[in-house]
Design a protein around this motif. Structure first.
Motif, PDB file in Angstrom:
ATOM      1  N   GLU A 165       0.795  -1.164  -0.033  1.00  0.00           N
ATOM      2  CA  GLU A 165      -0.035   0.055  -0.088  1.00  0.00           C
ATOM      3  C   GLU A 165       0.882   1.305   0.031  1.00  0.00           C
ATOM      4  OE1 GLU A 165      -2.657  -0.236   3.387  1.00  0.00           O
ATOM      5  OE2 GLU A 165      -3.831  -2.020   2.676  1.00  0.00           O
ATOM      6  N   ASP A 166       2.110   1.250   0.777  1.00  0.00           N
ATOM      7  CA  ASP A 166       2.876   2.531   1.140  1.00  0.00           C
ATOM      8  C   ASP A 166       4.386   1.930   0.269  1.00  0.00           C
ATOM      9  OD1 ASP A 166       0.808   4.016   2.144  1.00  0.00           O
ATOM     10  OD2 ASP A 166       1.376   2.697   3.911  1.00  0.00           O
ATOM     11  N   HIS A 196      -3.141  -2.142  -4.641  1.00  0.00           N
ATOM     12  CA  HIS A 196      -3.670  -1.460  -3.529  1.00  0.00           C
ATOM     13  C   HIS A 196      -2.528  -0.266  -3.234  1.00  0.00           C
ATOM     14  CE1 HIS A 196      -5.223  -5.619  -3.563  1.00  0.00           C
ATOM     15  NE2 HIS A 196      -6.013  -5.151  -2.775  1.00  0.00           N
ATOM     16  N   ARG A 198      -1.836   3.070  -2.322  1.00  0.00           N
ATOM     17  CA  ARG A 198      -2.076   4.296  -1.792  1.00  0.00           C
ATOM     18  C   ARG A 198      -1.112   5.400  -1.749  1.00  0.00           C
ATOM     19  NH1 ARG A 198      -3.299   4.898   2.707  1.00  0.00           N
ATOM     20  NH2 ARG A 198      -2.269   3.279   3.895  1.00  0.00           N
ATOM     21  N   SER A 199       0.024   4.942  -1.425  1.00  0.00           N
ATOM     22  CA  SER A 199       1.023   6.203  -1.319  1.00  0.00           C
ATOM     23  C   SER A 199       2.371   5.755  -2.078  1.00  0.00           C
ATOM     24  CB  SER A 199       1.269   6.341   0.235  1.00  0.00           C
ATOM     25  OG  SER A 199       2.611   7.496   0.386  1.00  0.00           O
ATOM     26  N   SER A 215      -6.046   3.451  -6.796  1.00  0.00           N
ATOM     27  CA  SER A 215      -6.064   3.544  -5.294  1.00  0.00           C
ATOM     28  C   SER A 215      -5.417   4.598  -4.792  1.00  0.00           C
ATOM     29  CB  SER A 215      -5.867   2.306  -4.702  1.00  0.00           C
ATOM     30  OG  SER A 215      -6.944   1.428  -5.007  1.00  0.00           O
ATOM     31  N   LEU A 216      -4.182   5.133  -5.824  1.00  0.00           N
ATOM     32  CA  LEU A 216      -3.186   6.073  -5.234  1.00  0.00           C
ATOM     33  C   LEU A 216      -3.819   7.401  -4.899  1.00  0.00           C
ATOM     34  CD1 LEU A 216      -0.158   6.271  -5.283  1.00  0.00           C
ATOM     35  CD2 LEU A 216      -0.470   7.280  -7.521  1.00  0.00           C
ATOM     36  N   THR A 217      -3.549   7.766  -3.623  1.00  0.00           N
ATOM     37  CA  THR A 217      -4.074   9.090  -3.108  1.00  0.00           C
ATOM     38  C   THR A 217      -2.817  10.043  -2.904  1.00  0.00           C
ATOM     39  OG1 THR A 217      -4.227   8.269  -0.805  1.00  0.00           O
ATOM     40  CG2 THR A 217      -6.181   8.103  -2.025  1.00  0.00           C
ATOM     41  N   SER A 218      -1.724   9.786  -2.841  1.00  0.00           N
ATOM     42  CA  SER A 218      -0.653  10.451  -2.441  1.00  0.00           C
ATOM     43  C   SER A 218       0.800  10.072  -3.209  1.00  0.00           C
ATOM     44  CB  SER A 218      -0.203  10.262  -0.779  1.00  0.00           C
ATOM     45  OG  SER A 218       0.987  11.094  -0.797  1.00  0.00           O
ATOM     46  N   GLN A 242      -8.383   9.512  -7.840  1.00  0.00           N
ATOM     47  CA  GLN A 242      -8.210   9.565  -6.579  1.00  0.00           C
ATOM     48  C   GLN A 242      -7.214  10.445  -5.933  1.00  0.00           C
ATOM     49  OE1 GLN A 242      -9.113   6.534  -8.022  1.00  0.00           O
ATOM     50  NE2 GLN A 242     -11.580   7.039  -7.502  1.00  0.00           N
TER      51      GLN A 242
END
Length: 342
Positions: A165-166, A196, A198-199, A215-218, A242
């Motif tokens: 995720e990160d 998955h 996200r960062s 799913s990437l937000t940052s 996103q």
């Protein structure tokens, strides 16, 4: 203070062959492993079958080449820097030592990564009786050299199979050469739509299309080479519906103008730090709420950011306060801000 009797000291000793660490619960053993660097934690698998199963429970992996470099390497770097102040040294021998330490550290890191991948299999499922491996955070720091190609295999496995995720991938420049890392033409992984992630932070790499990571937000992009195409930067602002936070740090384009017009962007936070472009123009970021400009030049209209609530700028040659007030009062005027650190 009275000395303990022989019988008391005997009782304090562990019986021969008694492994008190292995007698601890899995939760306590995992706490111990989490306080080790990843290479040391993985090495505990050689202790026993019990320890061999524990590293599989690590949800954070850190592989840093700086943790492998010996103290002598840093001593050589210091001597090299101090030599400019009159110290007489053999530069040829010193430089050869620095190169050798960097090669050894990178070979050791690549060996650790390959052993880790081979021990977990290289198929698309990567699971056994203990269940599938899951890694939430992966941090990689390595020298950008030809032997760093195994990094691509590691990153793809983490994103495609382990569900990371990160992700933080940083390519360090060797002491004598500044270079960037190259990913395969298809990007970070084989199937970004199922990731998955996200960062994401990428430092010193040749920019590639990042579309498909829904799913990437940052996103943090740092030390991108001057050869990065302008279109790749523009695509970053609209790569994921996103994406809410974007940080550009120490990036540059020699003479090109970067013009961003992203009326469908969902970016709420934008940080532009120590970037050098021929021109950086922001036309439309409708959802932007916070922007920071640090040691950079940006051209924009405040009317392009209807939801802007916070604007942070570094000192602008003593006139920052007046410029900031004017921008808030006028609202639709164009602000050309060249900020410099205090």
């Amino acid at each position: 203070m009275a000395r303990r009797s022989l019988s008391q000291r005997h009782r304090l000793r562990a019986p021969y062959g008694d492994d008190r660490l292995s007698a601890l619960t899995d939760d306590l053993l995992l706490l111990i492993l989490h306080r080790m660097d990843t290479r040391t934690a993985l090495a505990t698998a050689a202790l026993s079958r019990r320890w061999a199963g524990l590293p599989r429970g690590l949800d954070t992996l850190n592989f840093r080449v700086s943790e492998i470099l010996p103290p002598r390497y840093h001593r050589c770097i210091r001597i090299h820097s101090e030599a400019n102040y009159g110290f007489i040294i053999n530069f040829r021998v010193l430089c050869a030592n620095i190169r050798r330490y960097e090669r050894r550290a990178m070979r050791s890191m690549v060996t650790s990564i390959n052993n880790f991948l081979d021990s977990n299999g290289d198929n698309d499922h990567d699971h056994d009786a203990r269940g599938p491996r899951r890694v939430r955070t992966l941090r990689l720091e390595f020298f950008a050299t030809p032997c760093s190609s195994s990094i691509n295999r590691f990153v793809a496995k983490a994103v495609d199979v382990w569900g990371v995720e990160d992700l933080d991938v940083s390519a360090k420049a060797t002491f004598f050469q500044q270079d960037a890392h190259s990913f395969p033409c298809h990007g970070l992984c084989n199937d970004p739509h199922k990731s998955h992630l996200r960062s994401l932070k990428l430092a010193a790499w040749y920019i590639l299309p990042l579309q498909g990571f829904h799913s990437l937000t940052s996103l943090v992009l740092q030390d991108l080479p001057d050869s990065s195409p302008t279109a790749a930067y523009v695509a970053v602002f609209t790569l994921s519906p996103q994406l809410q936070s974007l940080h550009l740090k120490s990036c540059s384009l020699n003479h090109d103008i970067l013009a961003v017009n992203a009326p469908r962007s969902e970016i709420k936070q934008l940080i532009i730090e120590r970037c050098r472009f021929g021109g950086f123009k922001l036309y439309s970021l409708p959802m932007l709420e916070s922007m920071a400009v640090l040691d950079a030049t940006v051209i924009y209209k405040l009317s392009s950011f209807p939801h802007l609530r916070q604007l942070n700028l570094t000192k602008c040659h003593g006139i920052l306060k007046a410029v900031r007030c004017a921008l808030h009062l006028i609202g639709t005027s164009i602000g050309i801000l060249e900020a410099a650190r205090e």
